[in-house]
Write a protein that holds these residues in place. Structure first.
Motif, PDB file in Angstrom:
ATOM      1  N   CYS A  73      30.400 -22.331 -21.219  1.00 11.82           N
ATOM      2  CA  CYS A  73      31.359 -21.532 -20.153  1.00 11.82           C
ATOM      3  C   CYS A  73      32.199 -21.986 -19.486  1.00 11.82           C
ATOM      4  O   CYS A  73      32.104 -23.643 -20.107  1.00 11.82           O
ATOM      5  CB  CYS A  73      29.747 -21.022 -19.158  1.00 11.82           C
ATOM      6  N   THR A  74      32.794 -21.506 -18.940  1.00 12.44           N
ATOM      7  CA  THR A  74      33.425 -22.528 -17.687  1.00 12.44           C
ATOM      8  C   THR A  74      33.210 -22.556 -16.926  1.00 12.44           C
ATOM      9  O   THR A  74      31.658 -22.422 -15.906  1.00 12.44           O
ATOM     10  CB  THR A  74      34.674 -21.034 -17.243  1.00 12.44           C
ATOM     11  N   TYR A  75      33.827 -23.218 -15.735  1.00  5.94           N
ATOM     12  CA  TYR A  75      33.527 -24.191 -14.474  1.00  5.94           C
ATOM     13  C   TYR A  75      32.789 -23.145 -13.917  1.00  5.94           C
ATOM     14  O   TYR A  75      31.380 -23.455 -12.874  1.00  5.94           O
ATOM     15  CB  TYR A  75      34.108 -24.622 -14.244  1.00  5.94           C
ATOM     16  N   HIS A  76      33.188 -21.779 -13.382  1.00  3.24           N
ATOM     17  CA  HIS A  76      32.872 -21.032 -12.242  1.00  3.24           C
ATOM     18  C   HIS A  76      31.754 -19.925 -12.529  1.00  3.24           C
ATOM     19  O   HIS A  76      30.586 -19.832 -11.902  1.00  3.24           O
ATOM     20  CB  HIS A  76      33.462 -19.666 -12.440  1.00  3.24           C
ATOM     21  N   LYS A  77      30.815 -20.195 -14.030  1.00  7.00           N
ATOM     22  CA  LYS A  77      29.590 -20.258 -14.717  1.00  7.00           C
ATOM     23  C   LYS A  77      29.015 -21.057 -14.551  1.00  7.00           C
ATOM     24  O   LYS A  77      27.271 -20.927 -14.293  1.00  7.00           O
ATOM     25  CB  LYS A  77      29.756 -19.871 -15.751  1.00  7.00           C
ATOM     26  N   ALA A  78      29.118 -22.538 -14.089  1.00  6.70           N
ATOM     27  CA  ALA A  78      28.119 -23.929 -14.569  1.00  6.70           C
ATOM     28  C   ALA A  78      27.018 -23.333 -13.276  1.00  6.70           C
ATOM     29  O   ALA A  78      25.392 -24.338 -13.913  1.00  6.70           O
ATOM     30  CB  ALA A  78      28.418 -24.724 -14.312  1.00  6.70           C
ATOM     31  N   ALA A  79      27.302 -23.262 -12.167  1.00  9.39           N
ATOM     32  CA  ALA A  79      25.952 -22.504 -11.128  1.00  9.39           C
ATOM     33  C   ALA A  79      24.952 -22.176 -12.017  1.00  9.39           C
ATOM     34  O   ALA A  79      23.342 -22.238 -11.042  1.00  9.39           O
ATOM     35  CB  ALA A  79      26.273 -22.003  -9.694  1.00  9.39           C
ATOM     36  N   ASP A  80      25.373 -21.012 -12.793  1.00  7.19           N
ATOM     37  CA  ASP A  80      24.059 -19.852 -13.582  1.00  7.19           C
ATOM     38  C   ASP A  80      23.243 -21.360 -14.181  1.00  7.19           C
ATOM     39  O   ASP A  80      21.585 -20.537 -14.290  1.00  7.19           O
ATOM     40  CB  ASP A  80      24.144 -19.228 -14.166  1.00  7.19           C
ATOM     41  N   SER A 109      20.941 -25.747 -25.157  1.00  3.96           N
ATOM     42  CA  SER A 109      22.637 -26.934 -24.695  1.00  3.96           C
ATOM     43  C   SER A 109      23.590 -26.373 -23.904  1.00  3.96           C
ATOM     44  O   SER A 109      23.686 -25.740 -25.108  1.00  3.96           O
ATOM     45  CB  SER A 109      22.506 -28.087 -26.093  1.00  3.96           C
ATOM     46  N   THR A 110      23.548 -25.848 -22.610  1.00  3.80           N
ATOM     47  CA  THR A 110      25.050 -25.390 -22.909  1.00  3.80           C
ATOM     48  C   THR A 110      26.104 -26.563 -21.788  1.00  3.80           C
ATOM     49  O   THR A 110      25.982 -27.718 -21.095  1.00  3.80           O
ATOM     50  CB  THR A 110      24.388 -24.407 -21.242  1.00  3.80           C
ATOM     51  N   ILE A 111      27.715 -26.653 -22.407  1.00  2.00           N
ATOM     52  CA  ILE A 111      28.361 -27.131 -22.034  1.00  2.00           C
ATOM     53  C   ILE A 111      29.692 -26.275 -21.458  1.00  2.00           C
ATOM     54  O   ILE A 111      30.184 -24.957 -21.651  1.00  2.00           O
ATOM     55  CB  ILE A 111      29.192 -28.179 -23.377  1.00  2.00           C
ATOM     56  N   TRP A 112      30.710 -27.412 -20.184  1.00  2.00           N
ATOM     57  CA  TRP A 112      31.302 -26.332 -19.385  1.00  2.00           C
ATOM     58  C   TRP A 112      32.596 -26.961 -19.130  1.00  2.00           C
ATOM     59  O   TRP A 112      33.412 -26.695 -18.630  1.00  2.00           O
ATOM     60  CB  TRP A 112      30.796 -26.199 -18.311  1.00  2.00           C
ATOM     61  N   GLY A 113      32.629 -28.512 -19.613  1.00  6.13           N
ATOM     62  CA  GLY A 113      33.491 -29.566 -19.525  1.00  6.13           C
ATOM     63  C   GLY A 113      33.773 -30.665 -20.386  1.00  6.13           C
ATOM     64  O   GLY A 113      33.186 -30.730 -21.626  1.00  6.13           O
ATOM     65  N   ALA A 121      23.814 -28.844 -19.274  1.00  2.00           N
ATOM     66  CA  ALA A 121      22.608 -28.554 -18.857  1.00  2.00           C
ATOM     67  C   ALA A 121      21.921 -28.637 -20.400  1.00  2.00           C
ATOM     68  O   ALA A 121      22.302 -28.124 -21.128  1.00  2.00           O
ATOM     69  CB  ALA A 121      22.602 -27.263 -18.376  1.00  2.00           C
ATOM     70  N   THR A 122      20.587 -28.909 -20.298  1.00  2.00           N
ATOM     71  CA  THR A 122      19.680 -28.870 -21.525  1.00  2.00           C
ATOM     72  C   THR A 122      18.395 -28.887 -20.939  1.00  2.00           C
ATOM     73  O   THR A 122      17.082 -29.212 -21.592  1.00  2.00           O
ATOM     74  CB  THR A 122      19.282 -30.040 -22.091  1.00  2.00           C
ATOM     75  N   PRO A 123      17.618 -27.309 -19.959  1.00  4.37           N
ATOM     76  CA  PRO A 123      17.168 -26.332 -19.664  1.00  4.37           C
ATOM     77  C   PRO A 123      15.341 -26.064 -21.322  1.00  4.37           C
ATOM     78  O   PRO A 123      16.678 -25.947 -21.981  1.00  4.37           O
ATOM     79  CB  PRO A 123      17.285 -25.284 -18.996  1.00  4.37           C
TER      80      PRO A 123
END
Length: 284
Positions: A73-80, A109-113, A121-123
């Motif tokens: 995702c992009t940085y503005h979606k990282a808060a999710d 496994s979600t990456i944004w940068g 994030a690895t929830p």
């Protein structure tokens, strides 16, 4: 029939290309063994339920198998994805996969940068039979509607989720399509939308007016408070408690991002599509 190209085809391709990177850093961060799995699976009790997974993994702590979903995702979606959170639509997807595979554990496994120490994030989730049953109840309803050639109803879906789902189903609006003529039965809800739009506009104007008045009254109060955080005024009937506390918020500096990371800045500028119903009343 020629398939209509998707408006986010490039974004989908990028997500697919980033899957191995997300999988690699998930293994590095968690110590789990990640493996490829290109097979197509079918649920034992629901023949229509098919699934293929991004990756499988073996948990480091107990050797139990798991399903890994790789996202980007992009940085503005990282808060999710902060503090172990994950979007509900991805949760439903992964729980569906756990049911098909009959496995108890799943993870994202979600990456944004480009910094794997902080931009990932690895929830993890554990299989929940109650949520699983709800998913397959809705899937059964959907399959029934397809077989009976009856569109699924949005009657019991929360309006916000229903609108988001419809936007995903139908995609972007098309400028060259003709204007739709509504049947008379839609007059009442259309008029109500127009009325509520007017009420909201009036409320917003009043809120702005109130904010300006509060700011005017607050100037003298702030002068008296100086660098104090709390104040009090006692009367015969109550106490007026005053707070003047500094709150720090962190926001992305677009100027800094544009100057130091132009590629990321351009990625963050990608337009996001949305559609909202608006009603205007034109006199006859």
């Amino acid at each position: 029939m020629k398939t209509k190209p998707k408006s986010n085809a490039g974004q989908l391709e990028m997500g697919h290309l980033l899957e191995p990177i997300a999988a690699h850093f998930f293994a590095q961060k968690t110590g789990s063994l990640v493996t490829d799995d290109t097979h197509l699976y079918q649920h034992a009790d629901f023949p229509y339920a098919l699934a293929n997974f991004d990756r499988r993994y073996t948990r480091k702590e107990d050797g139990e198998p798991g399903i890994l979903e790789c996202k980007s995702c992009t940085y503005h979606k990282a808060a999710d994805w902060q503090d172990g959170a994950y979007p509900i639509y991805y949760e439903l997807q992964l729980r569906y996969y756990l049911a098909v595979a009959d496995i108890e554990y799943g993870a994202f496994s979600t990456i944004w940068g480009n910094n794997p120490d902080v931009d990932i994030a690895t929830p993890a989730i554990i299989r929940d039979r109650e949520k699983e049953n709800m998913i397959f109840e809705r899937l059964d309803e959907w399959i029934w509607s397809l077989r009976k050639d009856k569109p699924p109803s949005m009657a019991d879906v929360t309006p916000k989720l229903a609108l988001e789902s419809l936007a995903r189903i139908y995609g972007a609006s098309q400028k060259d399509l003709p204007t739709i003529e509504f049947p008379k039965k839609y007059e009442k809800p259309l008029r109500r939308i127009a009325e509520l739009q007017g009420e909201n506009a009036a409320l917003q104007a009043q809120i702005k007016k109130n904010e300006e008045a509060m700011e005017a009254h607050s100037v003298r109060i702030a002068e008296l408070m100086k660098d104090h955080e709390h104040g009090v005024l006692e009367t015969t009937r109550d106490k007026l408690l005053v707070d003047f506390v500094t709150k720090t918020t962190r926001r992305v500096s677009s100027d800094y991002l544009k100057r130091t990371h132009p590629d990321i800045y351009q990625d963050a500028l990608k337009p996001s599509e949305s559609r909202k119903v608006k009603v205007f009343i034109q006199p006859a």
